[in-house]
Design a protein around this motif. Structure first.
Motif, PDB file in Angstrom:
ATOM      1  N   CYS A 307       0.686  -2.427   8.084  1.00  0.00           N
ATOM      2  CA  CYS A 307      -0.534  -1.868   7.517  1.00  0.00           C
ATOM      3  C   CYS A 307      -1.479  -1.498   8.668  1.00  0.00           C
ATOM      4  CB  CYS A 307      -1.195  -2.894   6.611  1.00  0.00           C
ATOM      5  SG  CYS A 307      -2.863  -2.419   6.134  1.00  0.00           S
ATOM      6  N   CYS A 311      -3.690  -5.838   7.123  1.00  0.00           N
ATOM      7  CA  CYS A 311      -3.946  -6.739   6.000  1.00  0.00           C
ATOM      8  C   CYS A 311      -2.752  -7.664   5.784  1.00  0.00           C
ATOM      9  CB  CYS A 311      -4.229  -5.944   4.724  1.00  0.00           C
ATOM     10  SG  CYS A 311      -2.734  -5.330   3.948  1.00  0.00           S
ATOM     11  N   CYS A 327      -0.178   1.508   2.321  1.00  0.00           N
ATOM     12  CA  CYS A 327       0.135   0.090   2.407  1.00  0.00           C
ATOM     13  C   CYS A 327       0.405  -0.428   0.990  1.00  0.00           C
ATOM     14  CB  CYS A 327      -1.027  -0.674   3.025  1.00  0.00           C
ATOM     15  SG  CYS A 327      -0.833  -2.464   2.917  1.00  0.00           S
ATOM     16  N   CYS A 330      -2.782  -3.166   0.316  1.00  0.00           N
ATOM     17  CA  CYS A 330      -4.189  -2.775   0.200  1.00  0.00           C
ATOM     18  C   CYS A 330      -4.373  -1.284  -0.051  1.00  0.00           C
ATOM     19  CB  CYS A 330      -4.970  -3.207   1.435  1.00  0.00           C
ATOM     20  SG  CYS A 330      -4.594  -2.200   2.877  1.00  0.00           S
TER      21      CYS A 330
END
Ligand code: ZN
Ligand code: ZN
Ligand code: ZN
Ligand code: ZN
Length: 547
Positions: A307, A311, A327, A330
């Motif tokens: 990511c 994250c 991602c 997130c």
């Protein structure tokens, strides 16, 4: 047939996968499901002068007895030579003729595939074709009728080599081995190719080829519940080895409606991405795998990017090269996808080049330069250690670094090797089950590297004792690996973890195989060393206080 199978295990026919081996009782991770000796096995050409042709034990060439007639086969001692003689007698004659007919004196003997298959035919000829084992061999599945052109070529080539090596000049010669025609021979070769195993040493280094009809019954999954290993632990290794151990690497429970569960091993390297796995399975075994891994919808850690916001989530790579990459956790959009895909292509080409045997053996420095340059490119493009081809490059980089330890060893070289081994473990751990022998051996390697005496340890005030191999962050990587006592403690923890995994991957009753036993001894030695180290520090402190 298949008398080596215990009562808890049976051969079953399933509509999807054909024949397979199923267990009726629960099996725990680390349980040895069954052990069998291959019907025939042959050492690869490079191993012929360093290993015993009968029991496959490693020995120095000067200690091995060389067959005085063919000068090719080597044996530990008289017992091994006698055990092998029934088959080697025939092999020996073929080898001598092969060399006599050779255009030059330094020609290599036939490949292990050819020598192993000829051993199968000789064995069957000697014992007769209606023994249980010969029937098991005849029962192995063949895919000749649906062979891919590339595989057909390989099999035809193999048949030709076999005809030449065994001196099968006409139908009468073929009939000796119950072969009725050239097509029949090609069928036998095809059956052999799809059912052959690689014999490995206890550290999974390939030693040669083997055929075992019962092990060949086991079906494939890219997420296997069992493995085939050669832990070499028999009390009298001479008489039995090489023995194939089929070991459960996770708990297996019979499915309710079937009252049994299929034992599954991976025929190919399960760390490769789905398209490459499917490609090899299709080329060699001619089937499309529908296992959990091949059909999963979640992000595959083999084909993804980290990511961009860190994250902890992964971003699946676009399959058509154009779609938006986000991602999975997130939802952040990855820009620079094109750059990452370029890095991936460069990495793949580099891996192919660096691992091609020719430059790896003849020009290891060039290979090392390639891996040294490519790993940072892929890492900074956002690829995690588990992704392809970064994982392959990391494994190769570690091999090359280990093989080029300078004398005397420098702290820099050792630490770089440890960092590489740590990335390799991190990558493999994201893909393989805890206890998979490949992961177990990678953790062992890391533990051993951490336990190597430091050429120039850092002073105690430059330490970061909180770093552990499991949670290396970019910030902690600068001072990873630790030095001095924290390093020894990390080595100790790592080897404890390795031993736990080795017990699963190579079998609990086998004490984790030869490597498991060796690691247990290292753990005891490290315990002592850490004790001495701590005592030393206490003594110094006390002396200082007194002073
Ligand atoms: Zn031997
Ligand atoms: Zn010989
Ligand atoms: Zn699969
Ligand atoms: Zn994210």
């Amino acid at each position: 047939m298949y008398t080596v199978l215990p009562d808890s295990v049976q051969v079953r026919q399933s509509e999807v996968n054909g024949r397979g081996i199923w267990t009726k009782l629960p099996v725990r991770a680390g349980n040895v499901i069954f052990v069998t000796k291959p019907y025939a096995a042959a050492l690869s050409t490079p191993s012929l002068s360093s290993h015993c042709s009968s029991c496959f034990a490693l020995s120095s060439t000067s200690l091995l007895r060389r067959c005085t007639k063919c000068r090719i086969a080597h044996y530990c001692d008289f017992t091994c030579q006698t055990n092998d003689w029934a088959i080697h007698k025939l092999e020996c004659t073929s080898l001598q003729k092969w060399f006599k007919a050779a255009p030059s004196s330094d020609i290599a003997p036939p490949s292990d595939a050819v020598r192993c298959l000829s051993r199968v035919l000789w064995r069957t000829q000697k014992r007769g074709s209606d023994t249980i084992q010969a029937r098991e061999i005849a029962n192995m599945q063949s895919h000749r009728k649906s062979l891919k052109p590339s595989a057909y070529e390989t099999h035809t080539y193999l048949s030709h080599s076999l005809v030449q090596y065994m001196g099968l000049s006409g139908p009468a010669d073929m009939a000796q081995y119950s072969l009725s025609s050239a097509a029949d021979l090609l069928d036998t070769v095809s059956r052999f190719v799809t059912n052959t195993f690689t014999v490995t040493d206890p550290t999974l280094v390939p030693l040669g080829a083997a055929v075992s009809p019962v092990v060949a019954l086991i079906n494939h999954s890219c997420d296997p519940n069992a493995v085939v290993v050669f832990p070499r632990v028999s009390p009298d290794p001479k008489s039995q080895e090489p023995l194939m151990h089929v070991v459960a690497i996770r708990d297996i429970y019979p499915e309710e409606e079937l009252c049994s569960c299929s034992i599954l091993t991976a025929y190919i390297d399960a760390t490769l991405p789905t398209n490459l796995r499917q490609q090899s399975l299709n080329e060699i075994y001619n089937f499309k795998c529908m296992c959990r891994l091949c059909t999963m919808v979640e992000v595959d850690p083999r084909t993804c990017l980290n990511c961009p916001k860190n994250c902890g989530g992964l971003c699946p790579l676009p399959s058509d090269g154009h779609s938006l990459v986000r991602c999975a956790k997130c939802n952040t959009v990855v820009h620079l996808v094109e750059a990452a895909l370029d890095a991936l292509r460069v990495g793949q080409e580099g891996l192919d080049k660096a691992s091609s045997l020719q430059i790896k053996v003849t020009d290891p420095e060039r290979s090392l330069r390639l891996t040294t340059n490519l790993i940072p490119i892929l890492t900074s493009a956002g690829f995690p250690p588990s992704s392809h081809p970064l994982l392959g490059l990391t494994r190769l980089h570690q091999q090359l670094l280990t093989a080029s330890f300078p004398n005397p060893l420098t702290q820099e070289h050792l630490d770089e090797t440890i960092r590489t081994a740590t990335k390799n473990v991190t990558g493999l751990a994201a893909l393989l089950r805890e206890g998979h022998p490949v992961l177990a051996l990678a953790v062992t390697e890391l533990g051993k590297l951490l336990a190597v005496d430091e050429p120039s340890p850092r002073p105690a005030d430059a330490q970061n004792p909180k770093v552990s191999a499991k949670e290396v962050t970019p910030a902690s990587l600068a001072i990873y690996p630790p030095s001095g006592l924290p390093r020894l403690q990390l080595a100790y923890q790592t080897l404890l973890r390795a031993r736990k995994m080795l017990l699963i991957g190579f079998g609990v009753v086998n004490e984790g195989g030869q490597v498991g036993k060796e690691v247990r001894e290292m753990i005891v030695a490290l315990e002592k060393e850490i004790g001495v180290f701590k005592q030393g520090v206490r003594n110094v402190l006390e002396d200082t206080r007194k002073a």
